[in-house]
Design an enzyme around this catalytic site. Sequence first.
Site, short mmCIF file in Angstrom:
data_model
loop_
_atom_site.label_atom_id
_atom_site.label_comp_id
_atom_site.label_asym_id
_atom_site.label_seq_id
_atom_site.Cartn_x
_atom_site.Cartn_y
_atom_site.Cartn_z
N ASN A 11 0.87 -1.18 0.00
CA ASN A 11 0.00 0.00 0.00
C ASN A 11 0.92 1.23 0.00
O ASN A 11 1.51 1.56 1.02
CB ASN A 11 -0.88 -0.05 1.25
CG ASN A 11 -1.69 1.22 1.45
OD1 ASN A 11 -1.76 2.07 0.55
ND2 ASN A 11 -2.29 1.37 2.62
N GLY A 174 2.84 2.20 10.74
CA GLY A 174 3.84 3.25 10.59
C GLY A 174 4.60 3.59 11.86
O GLY A 174 5.28 4.62 11.92
N SER A 212 3.63 -2.20 10.32
CA SER A 212 5.08 -2.26 10.56
C SER A 212 5.71 -3.59 10.16
O SER A 212 6.64 -4.07 10.83
CB SER A 212 5.41 -1.91 12.01
OG SER A 212 5.08 -0.55 12.26
P1 PGA Z 1 3.02 0.25 7.60
O1 PGA Z 1 1.53 0.47 7.06
O2 PGA Z 1 3.55 -1.02 6.98
O3 PGA Z 1 3.77 1.48 7.12
O4 PGA Z 1 2.94 0.16 9.07
C1 PGA Z 1 0.65 -0.61 6.91
C2 PGA Z 1 -0.66 -0.15 6.34
O5 PGA Z 1 -1.12 0.96 6.66
O6 PGA Z 1 -1.28 -0.87 5.53
#
Ligand code: PGA
Length: 252
Positions: A11, A174, A212
């Site tokens: 994503n 995130g 993450s």
């Molecule tokens: P991240 O986001 O891997 O940056 O934590 C995951 C997501 O929002 O699908």
Amino acid sequence: MVFATPVVIGNWKMNGLRADGEARVRQLLDLRRAQPGAGTLGICPPATLLSPIAAILGDGDILLGGQDCSSEAKGARTGDISAPMLQDAGCRLVIVGHSERRLGHGESDGQVRAKAVAAAAAGLVAILCIGETEDQWAAGRTLEVLDRQLEGSLPERATAESLILAYEPVWAIGTGRTPSAEEIARTHNHLRARLEQLIRGGEGLRILYGGSVKAANAGEILAIDHVDGALVGGASLDAAAFWAIYRAGQAA
Ligand code: PGA
């Protein structure tokens, strides 16, 4: 089609201009050609990049997806994109109910369900996201919150061919933090059982973990029972890191 595991979907969120987005996809295709491997790989770039990236991907097996869709097929909805438009641009997937839409744009379970239904009507596979906030997690309410979101946003007629579920703890997105392997296992076990109760054929539905996921933790996470893949945000912006996550899932 029921998706071969691991199902690893990137994503990109609101990141990428044409030059870097196209370069990332070409790099991914090179990696895929060099080491094909089993499983399902998909990317959800910003809407502005869908058509050029669809042209690069061609009929290959990397799936293209949108990050959101309207519950309506067309009409007076300034700024929205419909599921048939995504399909027309070359998409086969669309994320619905991401927490950045639920919390940032006030989307309710009912709206998310309507989007998932619209996606299926356009022949797209909805990646339906659910997840608890940090306060809910800290209060031990994770499973109760997920049950409510699932009951409110899962279309009655969802099938393993038309929908993929993504468990994404809001506090893990995130942040570099993730639940423990035991917590992820408990949650995915619970979701598997709920899906079997809620829909016919629910046992075949793929359940992704998101929040993450990186190359360093992907092997451990993707090896957990009932974790069929990952929804990857930040790490999907680096083709080599994203590829390493996918490869970690091959070994798991
Ligand atoms: P991240 O986001 O891997 O940056 O934590 C995951 C997501 O929002 O699908």
